[in-house]
Scaffold this motif. Structure first.
Motif, PDB file in Angstrom:
ATOM      1  N   LEU A  63       0.810  -1.214   0.000  1.00 24.04           N
ATOM      2  CA  LEU A  63       0.000   0.000   0.000  1.00 24.04           C
ATOM      3  C   LEU A  63       0.845   1.267   0.000  1.00 24.04           C
ATOM      4  O   LEU A  63       0.533   2.218  -0.739  1.00 24.04           O
ATOM      5  N   THR A  64       1.909   1.318   0.804  1.00 21.19           N
ATOM      6  CA  THR A  64       2.763   2.508   0.754  1.00 21.19           C
ATOM      7  C   THR A  64       3.503   2.578  -0.572  1.00 21.19           C
ATOM      8  O   THR A  64       3.686   3.662  -1.143  1.00 21.19           O
ATOM      9  N   PHE A  65       3.901   1.442  -1.073  1.00 15.39           N
ATOM     10  CA  PHE A  65       4.547   1.381  -2.386  1.00 15.39           C
ATOM     11  C   PHE A  65       3.592   1.900  -3.462  1.00 15.39           C
ATOM     12  O   PHE A  65       3.896   2.855  -4.195  1.00 15.39           O
ATOM     13  N   GLY A  66       2.411   1.297  -3.546  1.00 19.27           N
ATOM     14  CA  GLY A  66       1.476   1.699  -4.580  1.00 19.27           C
ATOM     15  C   GLY A  66       0.925   3.089  -4.385  1.00 19.27           C
ATOM     16  O   GLY A  66       0.775   3.856  -5.340  1.00 19.27           O
ATOM     17  N   GLY A  67       0.631   3.481  -3.134  1.00 20.49           N
ATOM     18  CA  GLY A  67       0.024   4.777  -2.892  1.00 20.49           C
ATOM     19  C   GLY A  67       0.963   5.945  -3.113  1.00 20.49           C
ATOM     20  O   GLY A  67       0.512   7.049  -3.444  1.00 20.49           O
ATOM     21  N   LEU A  68       2.258   5.756  -2.921  1.00 21.52           N
ATOM     22  CA  LEU A  68       3.221   6.856  -3.043  1.00 21.52           C
ATOM     23  C   LEU A  68       4.027   6.820  -4.337  1.00 21.52           C
ATOM     24  O   LEU A  68       4.889   7.673  -4.549  1.00 21.52           O
ATOM     25  N   LEU A  69       3.755   5.842  -5.199  1.00 27.58           N
ATOM     26  CA  LEU A  69       4.520   5.747  -6.445  1.00 27.58           C
ATOM     27  C   LEU A  69       4.341   6.973  -7.330  1.00 27.58           C
ATOM     28  O   LEU A  69       5.287   7.419  -7.982  1.00 27.58           O
ATOM     29  N   LEU A  70       3.134   7.529  -7.371  1.00 25.46           N
ATOM     30  CA  LEU A  70       2.923   8.712  -8.199  1.00 25.46           C
ATOM     31  C   LEU A  70       3.747   9.887  -7.687  1.00 25.46           C
ATOM     32  O   LEU A  70       4.319  10.646  -8.477  1.00 25.46           O
ATOM     33  N   LEU A  71       3.803  10.036  -6.360  1.00 24.65           N
ATOM     34  CA  LEU A  71       4.651  11.079  -5.789  1.00 24.65           C
ATOM     35  C   LEU A  71       6.114  10.801  -6.098  1.00 24.65           C
ATOM     36  O   LEU A  71       6.887  11.716  -6.397  1.00 24.65           O
ATOM     37  N   GLY A  72       6.512   9.525  -6.044  1.00 26.62           N
ATOM     38  CA  GLY A  72       7.884   9.177  -6.390  1.00 26.62           C
ATOM     39  C   GLY A  72       8.215   9.498  -7.833  1.00 26.62           C
ATOM     40  O   GLY A  72       9.294  10.007  -8.142  1.00 26.62           O
ATOM     41  N   VAL A 117       7.902   3.017   1.086  1.00 25.97           N
ATOM     42  CA  VAL A 117       8.225   4.410   0.754  1.00 25.97           C
ATOM     43  C   VAL A 117       9.498   4.456  -0.092  1.00 25.97           C
ATOM     44  O   VAL A 117       9.574   5.166  -1.106  1.00 25.97           O
ATOM     45  N   GLY A 118      10.520   3.706   0.330  1.00 34.20           N
ATOM     46  CA  GLY A 118      11.756   3.678  -0.446  1.00 34.20           C
ATOM     47  C   GLY A 118      11.552   3.127  -1.840  1.00 34.20           C
ATOM     48  O   GLY A 118      12.065   3.667  -2.825  1.00 34.20           O
ATOM     49  N   ALA A 119      10.774   2.049  -1.934  1.00 26.67           N
ATOM     50  CA  ALA A 119      10.494   1.462  -3.244  1.00 26.67           C
ATOM     51  C   ALA A 119       9.716   2.417  -4.130  1.00 26.67           C
ATOM     52  O   ALA A 119       9.919   2.475  -5.350  1.00 26.67           O
ATOM     53  N   ALA A 120       8.809   3.207  -3.522  1.00 28.85           N
ATOM     54  CA  ALA A 120       8.025   4.171  -4.296  1.00 28.85           C
ATOM     55  C   ALA A 120       8.902   5.269  -4.880  1.00 28.85           C
ATOM     56  O   ALA A 120       8.559   5.872  -5.901  1.00 28.85           O
ATOM     57  N   ALA A 121      10.037   5.540  -4.246  1.00 29.87           N
ATOM     58  CA  ALA A 121      10.971   6.527  -4.786  1.00 29.87           C
ATOM     59  C   ALA A 121      11.856   5.926  -5.867  1.00 29.87           C
ATOM     60  O   ALA A 121      12.047   6.505  -6.938  1.00 29.87           O
ATOM     61  N   LEU A 122      12.390   4.731  -5.607  1.00 30.69           N
ATOM     62  CA  LEU A 122      13.411   4.215  -6.523  1.00 30.69           C
ATOM     63  C   LEU A 122      12.835   3.520  -7.760  1.00 30.69           C
ATOM     64  O   LEU A 122      13.446   3.557  -8.837  1.00 30.69           O
ATOM     65  N   ALA A 123      11.667   2.878  -7.667  1.00 32.41           N
ATOM     66  CA  ALA A 123      11.144   2.133  -8.813  1.00 32.41           C
ATOM     67  C   ALA A 123      10.804   3.024 -10.006  1.00 32.41           C
ATOM     68  O   ALA A 123      11.238   2.740 -11.129  1.00 32.41           O
ATOM     69  N   PRO A 124      10.027   4.119  -9.850  1.00 33.47           N
ATOM     70  CA  PRO A 124       9.754   4.961 -11.017  1.00 33.47           C
ATOM     71  C   PRO A 124      10.990   5.679 -11.532  1.00 33.47           C
ATOM     72  O   PRO A 124      11.125   5.896 -12.748  1.00 33.47           O
ATOM     73  N   ALA A 125      11.902   6.051 -10.637  1.00 38.24           N
ATOM     74  CA  ALA A 125      13.134   6.687 -11.085  1.00 38.24           C
ATOM     75  C   ALA A 125      13.949   5.726 -11.944  1.00 38.24           C
ATOM     76  O   ALA A 125      14.509   6.108 -12.984  1.00 38.24           O
ATOM     77  N   ALA A 126      14.015   4.460 -11.524  1.00 35.60           N
ATOM     78  CA  ALA A 126      14.774   3.467 -12.287  1.00 35.60           C
ATOM     79  C   ALA A 126      14.144   3.222 -13.652  1.00 35.60           C
ATOM     80  O   ALA A 126      14.849   3.156 -14.675  1.00 35.60           O
ATOM     81  N   LEU A 127      12.823   3.096 -13.707  1.00 35.26           N
ATOM     82  CA  LEU A 127      12.166   2.831 -14.986  1.00 35.26           C
ATOM     83  C   LEU A 127      12.266   4.034 -15.916  1.00 35.26           C
ATOM     84  O   LEU A 127      12.436   3.881 -17.131  1.00 35.26           O
ATOM     85  N   ALA A 128      12.178   5.244 -15.361  1.00 34.39           N
ATOM     86  CA  ALA A 128      12.337   6.445 -16.181  1.00 34.39           C
ATOM     87  C   ALA A 128      13.756   6.531 -16.742  1.00 34.39           C
ATOM     88  O   ALA A 128      13.968   6.944 -17.889  1.00 34.39           O
ATOM     89  N   LEU A 129      14.755   6.149 -15.944  1.00 31.79           N
ATOM     90  CA  LEU A 129      16.135   6.112 -16.431  1.00 31.79           C
ATOM     91  C   LEU A 129      16.277   5.119 -17.576  1.00 31.79           C
ATOM     92  O   LEU A 129      16.970   5.380 -18.570  1.00 31.79           O
ATOM     93  N   LEU A 130      15.636   3.977 -17.456  1.00 36.76           N
ATOM     94  CA  LEU A 130      15.698   2.968 -18.518  1.00 36.76           C
ATOM     95  C   LEU A 130      15.067   3.501 -19.799  1.00 36.76           C
ATOM     96  O   LEU A 130      15.617   3.331 -20.892  1.00 36.76           O
ATOM     97  N   THR A 131      13.920   4.170 -19.676  1.00 31.16           N
ATOM     98  CA  THR A 131      13.240   4.717 -20.844  1.00 31.16           C
ATOM     99  C   THR A 131      14.092   5.777 -21.533  1.00 31.16           C
ATOM    100  O   THR A 131      14.164   5.830 -22.760  1.00 31.16           O
ATOM    101  N   ALA A 132      14.757   6.632 -20.735  1.00 32.37           N
ATOM    102  CA  ALA A 132      15.583   7.693 -21.306  1.00 32.37           C
ATOM    103  C   ALA A 132      16.882   7.155 -21.899  1.00 32.37           C
ATOM    104  O   ALA A 132      17.376   7.664 -22.909  1.00 32.37           O
ATOM    105  N   THR A 133      17.447   6.121 -21.285  1.00 34.71           N
ATOM    106  CA  THR A 133      18.728   5.573 -21.756  1.00 34.71           C
ATOM    107  C   THR A 133      18.562   4.769 -23.041  1.00 34.71           C
ATOM    108  O   THR A 133      19.453   4.749 -23.893  1.00 34.71           O
ATOM    109  N   PHE A 134      17.415   4.101 -23.192  1.00 31.88           N
ATOM    110  CA  PHE A 134      17.148   3.282 -24.378  1.00 31.88           C
ATOM    111  C   PHE A 134      15.853   3.767 -25.015  1.00 31.88           C
ATOM    112  O   PHE A 134      14.793   3.182 -24.833  1.00 31.88           O
ATOM    113  N   PRO A 135      15.907   4.878 -25.781  1.00 31.96           N
ATOM    114  CA  PRO A 135      14.680   5.519 -26.260  1.00 31.96           C
ATOM    115  C   PRO A 135      14.020   4.856 -27.451  1.00 31.96           C
ATOM    116  O   PRO A 135      12.843   5.121 -27.714  1.00 31.96           O
TER     117      PRO A 135
END
Length: 485
Positions: A63-72, A117-135
């Motif tokens: 729940l904290t992971f899913g609920g805070l992912l958008l903020l992350g 909370v930690g996962a909500a910060a790092l998971a979207p950041a990691a996926l966004a990095l992947l999208t930007a690195t391999f466009p």
């Protein structure tokens, strides 16, 4: 060798190390969704959890992971993906260490919430990095194939690793195991992930929206879970669900009217790819979380299998997921993403319908092995296409938000699915705990999981737009333009 996009600041691009860091992050995040499942009985004994309280070891994280992912995701867009990734990794590692030393139920639930909370910060950041690195192009397909394989392997191997650790090292190691992985990802991220372009400096993030969304989802799950004590028609359940709906409605209103930068631009859902991929992911998350729970309990409580062997008996599923992910990469050059998603959903639904035939006098070979292979292959087949579909058509400044939304839909689906199907299974079982009664409840839950996956396949066919497979860079560019239409 994978070649990604050019660095736009902060040093030379190192796409191979970036991919490795993202892979470790995704494996760790997925691992923690399932690593505690097999160890729950011994966690309950060791810390004195009640039957109802024990479910919050899972829900507190999801729940904290899913609920805070958008903020992350929004934080990754505003403050920089690398910075948010490093912060999330540090918090996740420390929370895991604290959870391993927990002395009371509240300590472990709090640590699991901090992990979320930690996962909500790092998971979207990691996926966004992947999208930007391999466009674009074949490198993107391969990179998302690696991502999907580690994502699936983390979830599937979590049960195996959790069983082995619980039986031979103690349940505390299901928390400690994250510490070296977080440290490894930190080293890789610091060495290989570039600072990127200067982050956008718009309005302040919408913290109120994140609180409303998380509180609303938590109350919704709490209301469903507690139907074992309070019937659906009871004032307690009705009031809890009404407050949950009011909080979620307030979240939507805040997103439409806030003077701050919205947590979620609701216009994203006008994009059929974003809307369809997230609806698909919600149902897949609900079905997969529930099936892991039911199969694990079936093996231990009906067939009498120990924790370590239970974990080992999930290995065919994990291998099938990896094989399905590899097959998805190969087919991704020839088949449209929605075709792969529909086929993967239907194949996984077939495996779960087969699981629904489990019997109290069954065995691993006759009741578990075959459906594990079918369901695992189908699940692996649809992972990379759903991620690529949900992020490829989003403007660069919103990739973090889109990544967070996709991860959020899966985690929220996991909590809602486990709460709802668990309640249905409990209603079928009642207070009787004989193997026959438990088997009937688990079989019903697995059958309903198959129904959810069939609905996901229908969404892929009806909602998602027709898009050509990204076999060449030019086709990938056309793919992104078509999604934006």
């Amino acid at each position: 060798m994978l070649r990604g996009g050019e660095a736009t600041g902060g040093g030379a691009a190192r796409p191979g190390i970036t991919l490795a860091a993202v892979a470790v992050v995704q494996f760790m995040v997925s691992l923690d969704l399932s690593v505690v499942n097999v160890g729950l009985p011994r966690i309950a004994t060791g810390l004195g959890f009640s039957a109802a309280g024990l479910t919050w070891v899972i829900h507190a994280y999801a729940l904290t992971f899913g609920g805070l992912l958008l903020l992350g995701g929004k934080a990754a867009d505003r403050y920089g993906r690398r910075r948010v990734l490093l912060f999330g990794l540090g918090l996740f590692g420390l929370a895991s260490l604290a959870g391993g030393f927990a002395q009371e139920p509240g300590h472990l639930v709090a640590a699991r919430a901090a992990q979320g909370v930690g996962a909500a910060a790092l998971a979207p950041a990691a996926l966004a990095l992947l999208t930007a690195t391999f466009p674009a192009g074949r490198a993107r397909v391969r990179a998302f194939g690696v991502w999907s394989a580690t994502n699936a392997a983390g979830g599937a191997l979590g049960v195996l690793i959790g069983g082995l650790l619980t039986e031979y090292a103690g349940w505390r190691w299901v928390m400690f195991v994250n510490v070296p992985m977080a440290a490894c990802a930190l080293v890789l991220a610091r060495r290989g992930v570039t600072a990127g372009p200067p982050p956008a400096r718009g309005g302040r993030p919408d913290v109120l929206g994140a609180v409303l969304a998380t509180a609303g989802m938590t109350l919704l799950v709490f209301g469903v879970v507690r139907t074992d004590r309070y019937p659906w028609s009871s004032p307690v359940t009705l009031t809890t669900l009404a407050v949950a709906v009011a909080l979620l409605a307030a979240f939507v209103r805040v997103e439409r009217t806030t003077a701050r930068e919205p947590l979620l631009r609701l216009g994203l859902f006008a994009n059929r790819s974003v809307a369809g991929a997230n609806a698909y992911n919600l149902l897949v998350g609900a079905a997969m979380a529930s099936s892991f729970y039911f199969v694990s309990l079936y093996l231990q409580r009906v067939l009498g299998t120990g924790p370590a062997l239970t974990g080992a008996e999930f290995l065919p599923f994990a291998l099938a997921v990896a094989a399905g992910s590899v097959l998805a990469v190969r087919l991704g050059y020839r088949l449209a993403p929605r075709t792969l998603m529909a086929a993967g959903g239907l194949l996984t639904a077939t495996g779960f319908a087969w699981f629904g035939l489990i019997s109290p006098d069954g065995a691993f070979v006759t009741d578990v092995l075959g459906p594990s292979i079918v369901a695992g292959a189908g699940f692996g087949l649809c992972l990379a296409p759903v991620v690529s579909t949900a992020t490829a058509g989003v403007a660069p400044h919103e990739t973090g938000t889109a990544s967070g939304l996709l991860n959020s839909s899966r985690q929220i689906g996991a909590s809602l699915g486990l709460a709802a199907l668990g309640a249905v299974a409990h209603d079928r079982t009642g207070p009787i705990t004989t193997p026959e009664a438990l088997n009937a409840g688990y079989a019903l839950g697995l059958t309903l999981s198959a129904v959810l996956l069939a609905a996901a396949a229908l969404i892929a066919l009806v909602v998602l737009p027709r898009i050509s497979p990204p076999s060449r860079t030019g086709q990938a560019d056309a793919h992104r333009k078509e999604i934006l239409v």
